[in-house]
Structures are given as C-alpha cells and as structure tokens.
Write an enzyme that holds these catalytic residues in place. Structure first.
Site, PDB file in Angstrom:
ATOM      1  N   GLY A  35       2.108   1.775   5.591  1.00 38.70           N
ATOM      2  CA  GLY A  35       2.368   3.180   5.253  1.00 38.70           C
ATOM      3  C   GLY A  35       1.410   3.729   4.233  1.00 38.70           C
ATOM      4  O   GLY A  35       1.484   4.880   3.830  1.00 38.70           O
ATOM      5  N   CYS A  36       0.463   2.903   3.791  1.00 39.69           N
ATOM      6  CA  CYS A  36      -0.525   3.313   2.812  1.00 39.69           C
ATOM      7  C   CYS A  36      -1.738   3.828   3.576  1.00 39.69           C
ATOM      8  O   CYS A  36      -2.236   3.146   4.461  1.00 39.69           O
ATOM      9  CB  CYS A  36      -0.920   2.091   1.977  1.00 39.69           C
ATOM     10  SG  CYS A  36      -1.569   2.490   0.388  1.00 39.69           S
ATOM     11  N   VAL A  37      -2.218   5.067   3.264  1.00 39.10           N
ATOM     12  CA  VAL A  37      -3.377   5.564   4.032  1.00 39.10           C
ATOM     13  C   VAL A  37      -4.664   5.587   3.199  1.00 39.10           C
ATOM     14  O   VAL A  37      -4.622   5.511   1.997  1.00 39.10           O
ATOM     15  CB  VAL A  37      -3.119   6.957   4.628  1.00 39.10           C
ATOM     16  CG1 VAL A  37      -2.397   6.821   5.952  1.00 39.10           C
ATOM     17  CG2 VAL A  37      -2.334   7.821   3.663  1.00 39.10           C
TER      18      VAL A  37
END
Lengths: 102, 135, 110
Positions: C108-110
């Site tokens: 979920g980390c971009v």
C-alpha cells in the site's frame, strides 16, 4: 488401458470431480491436486459420494497441496493414498494415458 | 466522520490454487489505511484460507496465512465465518487460526476477531453493507 | 541494480529493494544505507531488527502507522511516534527501514 485423471478443482465449488467420476472407467485412477485436494477430506458433504466412487476407481491426493491448505494426512478419507511429487510422477508412468480435468 | 462506509470483503476460494485469496488480503491491507468500517466474510471454500498449520514448503508458495494474524494491527477486527460452510467441509472453529485484536477502549484487552454466523445471519450482514467486494 | 558486500553481489529492484530477502545479512543493511549516505546507529538497528521479526511472524512489511504503533508497544512510547522514526529514517520509516531490513516495500506504499 488404465487412465489417470487429475482434478484440480474443489468438489464444493465446481462439478469437475463429479463429471470426472461419472466418466472414469472402472480400474482407472483419480489424483486430486491443487484446490482439488479439499475433496479428499473425510467427514465432508462430498465424502460419501467419493467413497462410493472408490469401489471401482483408485483415489490419490497430492500431499504438499494438502498441507499447504492446513490439512494433515490423517484427515483424508480411508483408502485415498497420499502421494508426493515423486509419487505423482510414478502414477503418470504407471498409467497408459492422462486426462487433466480443468 | 460522516462518510465512513461499511466495506465487506467476501472470500469464497481456497488459498494457493488461485490468486483470489492473496489478492483479497492485499486489498484489505491497503484499504485499511482509509479508515472505513471494514469486515471480512469467509464463505464456501474461503474457510480454508483461515485453517491453522498451513505448510507451503512443499508447494513453493509464500505461506500468507500468517498475515491474517496481523489484521488486528490494521484495525480489522470483524471476521465472519459461515457455519454451514464449515459443516459441509467437516471443519470446526478449532481447525481455524485464533485471530485476535486489541481493544483500545478497553485497556488493550485482547478480543476474538472471528465470529461464526449462520447463513441467515450472514445474508443479513451482506444487506447492511455499502460496498461488497467479492473474491 | 545491485550492491556488493565482501565481494558478494546482491540483486535489487529499480527502487533498491532486495530481490531475494532470504539472502539478507547485516552487511546488506550497512551497504544499502551507505548508498544513501545514511549512518546506522543502534537506534536504527533496533527498528531494522524489529521489522525483520515482524516480517518473520506475519510475512508482510507493516504500513507506517502499524509499525509506529507496534514499535511503541514493544520499545516504548518515546519511540512509537512518527517524529522519532522520521528522524532516524528521513526517507520514511516504512520505505527506508524496510529496504535496509531486506523487506519488500510496505503493502500500500506508493
């Protein structure tokens, strides 16, 4: 002319195993793999159907796929043999031909 | 927070044979950042996703069943399991992982995340949702 | 991309995360930190080791807010806050510390 059938779908989700059983000749074998291994568990709603089919078809289940889904060998229906990948290969060589049900 | 919506992820497939179980879990973890009212339902072969003692060394796939224990950290504390699906598969609650969450409002008391529901209760729960995501 | 530790080459993806996390050894963290001019103190190692244990138990790299809360619980409140963690890892505790720990980028980390 014994045939090996492999089934990779769960008996609870698809009619694949039931179709396979209805078309497999006496003396042939069915190997349950991937999600199909859940069909080999004792005490399920499908267990009676499979036990009945075992009167003239040999059943096998792939151990590594069984353990991946948290099911130990001792939960398998009596008479279904648990095989590993080597056993899978042996089965393919022992039978005249193979049908992979998808 | 008036715009909190009820999101339910419905899981109906066994793990590893298809990608659905892992995809669902990843979407849940990503979606958990949005502070919505999230719950997970495990129905049909989906109940196999929660079995304990999964061992994937033989199949060469990552054992992502361990990740379900982290759901509590992600504030996902509502996990519903369909009783009929367990019965049909010869499974009981005892065959599933013991998943817990810590209640901040109750001195971080550890509470069970899994609740076993009848099919009728599950159907009612579906009706209450704003968004249902099916895997 | 890749980096070297004592003559051994370790492969990374285009963002510098290790491709094979089973290959990780403490020297990898030192080497990756050096590439970003980031000295590693005991305080950094505390977080890196925590992340490795977390991954071992749950098979995921935790999101930053999950990491922050978990650190607070395990290592004390004065460490379980973004200020402390961002001072240690200015590129973001999720991204940077996970990288040094040999973990994938947090989900979920971009």
């Amino acid at each position: 002319m014994a045939m090996l059938h492999t089934v990779n779908k769960s008996v609870f989700e698809r009619s694949t195993l039931d179709s396979c059983i209805s078309m497999a000749k006496a003396g042939s074998s069915i190997l349950l793999i991937e999600d199909g291994v859940v069909s080999a568990i004792a005490g399920t709603a499908a267990a009676d159907r499979i036990s009945k089919a075992m009167e003239n078809i040999s059943f096998y289940v792939l151990g590594p796929d069984l353990r991946a889904r948290g099911m130990s060998e001792d939960r398998v229906i009596d008479g279904i043999k648990v095989v590993d990948y080597e056993g899978y290969v042996d089965l393919t060589t022992e039978h005249d031909n193979i049908q992979s049900w998808l | 927070m008036a715009d909190v919506k009820k999101f339910m992820y419905v899981n109906r497939k066994a793990p590893y044979g298809t990608i659905y179980a892992l995809e669902s879990l990843e979407v849940v973890l990503i979606g958990a950042a949005f502070d919505q009212d999230v719950s997970l339902a495990f129905v049909d072969d989906g109940v196999y996703q929660l079995t304990k003692d999964q061992d994937t060394t033989g199949v060469g796939i990552k054992n992502f069943s361990k990740t379900y224990s982290a759901l509590g950290d992600y504030e996902v504390s509502k996990i519903y399991v369909d009783q009929e699906s367990l019965d049909e598969r010869g499974l009981t609650l005892d065959d599933l992982q013991h998943l817990v969450w810590e209640d901040e409002d109750d001195d971080w008391a550890e509470k069970d995340s899994i609740r076993v529901l009848s099919r009728a209760e599950m159907a009612d729960l579906f009706e209450e949702q704003d968004v249902v995501l099916s895997f | 991309m890749s980096f070297e530790v004592n003559g051994k080459t370790f492969e990374t993806d285009e963002e510098g995360y290790m491709v094979n996390l089973l290959e990780w050894e403490p020297g990898c963290a030192e080497a990756m930190a050096k590439l970003e001019d980031q000295p590693l103190t005991d305080a950094h190692w505390e977080v890196i080791n925590f992340l490795r244990e977390y991954y071992d138990e749950y098979q995921i790299a935790p999101a930053v807010r999950v990491l922050t809360k978990a650190i607070g619980k395990k290592l004390g409140k004065e460490k379980g806050n973004s200020k402390y963690l961002y001072e240690l890892f200015p590129y973001g505790p999720g991204k940077q510390a996970c990288k040094y720990a040999g973990l994938p980028k947090p989900t979920g980390c971009v």
